[in-house]
Design a protein around this motif. Structure first.
Motif, mmCIF file in Angstrom:
data_model
loop_
_atom_site.group_PDB
_atom_site.id
_atom_site.type_symbol
_atom_site.label_atom_id
_atom_site.label_comp_id
_atom_site.label_asym_id
_atom_site.label_seq_id
_atom_site.Cartn_x
_atom_site.Cartn_y
_atom_site.Cartn_z
ATOM 1 N N PRO A 250 0.788 1.339 4.730
ATOM 2 C CA PRO A 250 0.712 1.522 3.277
ATOM 3 C C PRO A 250 1.357 0.383 2.490
ATOM 4 O O PRO A 250 0.875 -0.004 1.434
ATOM 5 N N SER A 251 2.438 -0.176 3.020
ATOM 6 C CA SER A 251 3.122 -1.220 2.255
ATOM 7 C C SER A 251 2.429 -2.575 2.357
ATOM 8 O O SER A 251 2.895 -3.548 1.777
ATOM 9 N N SER A 252 1.315 -2.614 3.099
ATOM 10 C CA SER A 252 0.638 -3.911 3.225
ATOM 11 C C SER A 252 -0.023 -4.352 1.923
ATOM 12 O O SER A 252 -0.559 -5.451 1.861
ATOM 13 N N VAL A 253 0.037 -3.550 0.891
ATOM 14 C CA VAL A 253 -0.388 -3.989 -0.450
ATOM 15 C C VAL A 253 0.372 -5.272 -0.798
ATOM 16 O O VAL A 253 -0.147 -6.155 -1.476
ATOM 17 N N ALA A 254 1.611 -5.340 -0.310
ATOM 18 C CA ALA A 254 2.462 -6.486 -0.660
ATOM 19 C C ALA A 254 2.556 -7.505 0.466
ATOM 20 O O ALA A 254 3.296 -8.463 0.355
ATOM 21 N N TRP A 255 1.808 -7.309 1.541
ATOM 22 C CA TRP A 255 1.964 -8.209 2.686
ATOM 23 C C TRP A 255 1.299 -9.560 2.463
ATOM 24 O O TRP A 255 0.113 -9.644 2.152
ATOM 25 N N ILE A 408 -3.947 -0.391 -5.579
ATOM 26 C CA ILE A 408 -3.047 0.629 -6.132
ATOM 27 C C ILE A 408 -3.782 1.566 -7.107
ATOM 28 O O ILE A 408 -3.164 2.332 -7.829
ATOM 29 N N ASN B 138 10.981 -3.274 3.421
ATOM 30 C CA ASN B 138 9.660 -3.232 4.046
ATOM 31 C C ASN B 138 9.355 -1.790 4.467
ATOM 32 O O ASN B 138 10.185 -1.121 5.071
ATOM 33 N N GLY B 139 8.163 -1.330 4.112
ATOM 34 C CA GLY B 139 7.809 0.071 4.343
ATOM 35 C C GLY B 139 7.772 0.469 5.804
ATOM 36 O O GLY B 139 8.024 1.621 6.153
ATOM 37 N N PRO B 159 6.475 3.231 0.984
ATOM 38 C CA PRO B 159 6.038 1.832 0.864
ATOM 39 C C PRO B 159 6.644 1.200 -0.393
ATOM 40 O O PRO B 159 5.970 1.014 -1.411
ATOM 41 N N LEU B 161 7.642 -1.663 -1.721
ATOM 42 C CA LEU B 161 7.178 -2.806 -2.513
ATOM 43 C C LEU B 161 5.674 -2.747 -2.796
ATOM 44 O O LEU B 161 5.109 -3.682 -3.359
ATOM 45 N N ALA B 162 5.044 -1.654 -2.408
ATOM 46 C CA ALA B 162 3.590 -1.566 -2.560
ATOM 47 C C ALA B 162 3.164 -0.780 -3.788
ATOM 48 O O ALA B 162 2.006 -0.835 -4.187
#
Lengths: 431, 304
Positions: A250-255, A408, B138-139, B159, B161-162
């Motif tokens: 899910p956090s790969s929006v910012a990867w 998002i 980091n998530g 998550p 930073l997302a």
């Protein structure tokens, strides 16, 4: 009085020394000193370049080369400043992203005259020759190409019940979804949603419209419209968004690049689309062994084809350089023979020399997929992205922001494609 | 006073002024050369079409770059973010910094070591802290989620930073951690200027700890507190390092503040628009600086 004289003498000496230190030493030995500035700097690369420069200097005793290696994230800006000031640069690393703005500002020299009659020209692959002479001018000669392939975890794919690596975008959605297990900190695809995240979205779209693409401009269809206007582009984006929603962290929006590579090398993601330079990073991973990963050719679209974008960088000469002939000699040295082979192999680049890809180095392990793609050019079509246009940085910024808006939930795929299409249509109309 | 004495005093005063000016001159030349000249030279770019991607046309565009900024809906979102960034960072920094300063004022074993450890973050670059916190938040691999899960506070990883809300929270947490130290240093210095006799008198009057804090300590150091807050407002407003390293202004511009947006515009080569934005920042900061100077004058007045 004596004391005063002594002080005056010391003061004068100091001022003279300071004044002289500001002037460069005269080239009393008759040697020419070239300033070479690299852009994609890394310690290992700088060491290699220093070694190659040493070999060049040994063969050309009339030339000295000073290598300038600014930190990578500031390098292009530093180069811009040096070029704008009109001094301090003879040879520079020119990227497909910077050739447009640098040449538009008149900072790059057209090296056609200096390269006329160069005996290394025929050794270059057709792609290298084509890039070097784009637009009828030789602003840079590529030192190698960056090609995309699919890095995948052989063990995860097997454990999820599949026979081999995914071939198409649909396949990867299926396999990555099967691999995804957040509770075990295991994810399907190392999604790129941060900086330059748009590049992978464009890869998916390109694969879906591969049959109709204009290979001289990978953002354009043969009918002149942008690839983002094609109905297939929407299918591609829907597939791509599915890959994010159900098979990516899910956090790969910012990867961005570091997180993606880390995600694969630390063993938590099953798939990664990346340049071959990552081969070295994955090989050094302590979390996954050599048996646990491999690369596969690029993912194809519904028509069974994929577009391989021709990303590249190379060496050029500054317009303000007073040593253009000597600069050309250095570039010719770096881009031919053993120097070129060593540079491409150690930097994991697709080579520029004909036959260099036949080296056993490129036929084994992770490199085999690149060879396979080269041998099947009808399936893996090479196309040139318009990365040289002056507004490409502006485009990358816009595309990244809007892709994140989709991820998002602030924008739909349809709105994104309409925006991208109108952007390129307007730019081309204004040309 | 005789006329001769007055003339002598005046000429002495003029001579003294000239001597002071002569000593000040080198510093003034340096400041003019390295601060004001680049500022003025850069400012004129704000009124030109100065795009590094194409310098063939650097025509005068008047207020065109400013118009572009004010017409961009992102500007108002980013301005709001900047206010949120300053306020939400300052409040916890102040409260925690104050508490730490009160704690460090007491005499206890290893006080020096504690002080060194607490002040340590201030010695690290903001950008480095940003990179550190990017990995911590980091998530998937971040230590923050891991700790929260182990503590039983969350079931699934966040998550951070997302998503716009959590990303802003994360950058503010990082900035709070970084800035607490500054408040602690400044307030501790101010606390040490409060005479012990005042506290002794308060104790004799039977004043409790809370009453002493609000009736003696805070009023005594109020000017320093006001100055510190104003100084921090200016710095935080103008401090892009942590956000730039943690989120780059994303996702989808949602954590941009004006200065990170300015970096982003500079990076795509539009120096004209970035300079215009820079002048807007200067204008905003001038307001805070005016308040700061007024507070300094008040402090001097109070002393004299």
């Amino acid at each position: 009085m004596t004391k005063r004289k002594l002080l005056a003498g010391l003061g004068l000496g100091l001022v003279t020394a300071l004044a002289l230190s500001g002037c460069s030493a005269p080239a009393g030995d008759g040697k020419v000193t070239l300033q070479l500035v690299e852009s994609l700097t890394s310690p290992a690369r700088t060491e290699l370049l220093t070694k190659l420069i040493g070999e060049f200097e040994a063969q050309n005793p009339d030339i000295n080369v000073d290598l300038i290696s600014p930190p990578t994230d500031q390098a292009d800006q530093k180069i811009q400043q040096m070029l704008q000031s009109g001094s301090g640069v003879d040879v520079l690393e020119v990227r497909d992203l910077t050739v447009g703005p640098f040449s538009a500002n008149g900072w790059l020299s057209d090296m056609t005259t200096e390269f006329d009659g160069w005996d290394g020209w025929d050794s270059l692959t057709p792609n290298a020759q084509s890039v070097a002479t784009a637009g009828g001018k030789m602003y840079f000669v590529p030192y190698g190409f960056y090609g995309i392939s699919l890095f995948y975890r052989t063990d995860m794919v097997k454990d999820a019940g599949f026979d081999g690596a995914p071939v198409s975008w649909d396949d990867i959605v299926e396999q990555a979804t099967a691999i995804q297990d957040p509770a075990a900190n295991q994810y399907g695809y190392a999604f790129r949603g941060g900086k330059n995240g748009y590049t992978n979205a464009v890869l998916a779209i390109s694969a879906y419209v591969a049959g109709d693409i204009d290979v001289t401009n990978a953002y354009r269809l043969k009918n002149g419209d942008s690839i983002f206007s094609a109905p297939e582009a929407l299918d591609a984006m829907d597939t791509y968004l599915t890959l994010f929603k159900q098979a990516s962290p899910p956090s790969s929006v910012a990867w961005g690049y570091p997180e993606m590579v880390e995600g694969f090398t630390n063993g938590s993601t099953g798939f990664l689309l990346q340049d071959p330079e990552v081969i070295a990073a994955v090989s050094e991973s302590k979390a996954i062994t050599a048996e646990q990963w491999n690369t596969a050719p690029m993912l194809v679209g519904p028509s069974g084809k994929a577009i391989q974008p021709l990303a590249t960088a190379g060496w050029g000469t500054a317009e303000a350089s007073e040593h253009k002939a000597e600069s050309a000699r250095l570039i010719q040295f770096l881009n031919s023979g053993d120097a070129s082979i060593e540079f491409t192999q150690k930097n994991s680049l697709v080579p520029i020399l004909t036959g260099a890809a036949d080296d056993p180095f490129y036929k084994t392990g992770a490199w085999a997929s690149y060879l396979y793609m080269n041998e099947n050019p009808d399936v893996y079509i090479t196309a040139e992205q318009p990365r040289g246009v002056a507004w490409f940085t502006e485009w990358a910024d816009k595309a990244d922001t809007e892709l994140q808006q989709v991820l998002i939930g602030q924008m739909t795929n349809k709105e994104l494609l309409a925006s991208w299409d109108s952007y390129w249509a307007e730019k081309w109309a204004a040309e | 006073m005789s006329p001769q004495k007055t003339t002598r005093r005046r000429s002495f005063s003029t001579r003294r002024g000239l001597v002071i000016a002569a000593f000040m001159a080198p510093a003034a030349v340096f400041v003019a050369l390295f601060t004001y000249y680049p500022m003025l030279a850069g400012s004129q770019m704000a009124f030109r079409n100065w795009n590094l991607n194409n310098l063939s046309n650097t025509d005068w565009v008047g207020l065109g770059n400013f118009q572009k900024i004010f017409a961009d809906p992102n500007f108002y979102v980013i301005l709001g973010n900047s206010v949120l960034w300053v306020v939400a960072s300052i409040v916890p920094q102040f409260i925690i910094g104050f508490a730490l300063a009160l704690w460090l004022r007491r005499k206890f074993v290893f006080r020096g070591l504690y002080q060194a450890l607490i002040f340590f973050p201030w010695a690290i670059s903001g950008f480095l802290i940003g990179i550190l916190f990017r990995w911590m938040f980091n998530g998937e691999f971040g230590v923050i989620n891991d700790l929260l899960m182990k503590a039983g506070l969350i079931d699934t990883a966040i998550p951070w930073l997302a998503e716009p809300g959590t990303a802003m929270t994360a950058v503010i947490i990082a900035n709070t951690w970084y800035g607490v130290t500054f408040f602690a240093i400044m307030i501790l210095a101010a606390l040490q200027s409060v005479p012990d006799e005042v506290y002794e008198a308060a104790a004799l009057d039977g004043s409790g700890k809370v009453r002493t804090l609000f009736s003696i300590t805070i009023p005594y150091i109020s000017t320093t507190l006001a100055l510190t807050v104003l100084l921090r407002v200016i710095w935080i407003f103008n401090f892009p390092d942590i956000i730039w390293a943690m989120t780059g202004g994303g996702p989808a511009n949602q954590t941009h503040i004006i200065t990170t947006w300015m970096i982003s515009i500079t990076q795509r080569g539009d120096y004209g628009q970035a300079s215009a934005l820079g002048l807007i920042v200067v204008a905003i900061l001038l307001v805070f600086s005016a308040f700061y100077l007024m507070a300094i004058r008040e402090k001097k007045g109070a002393r004299s």
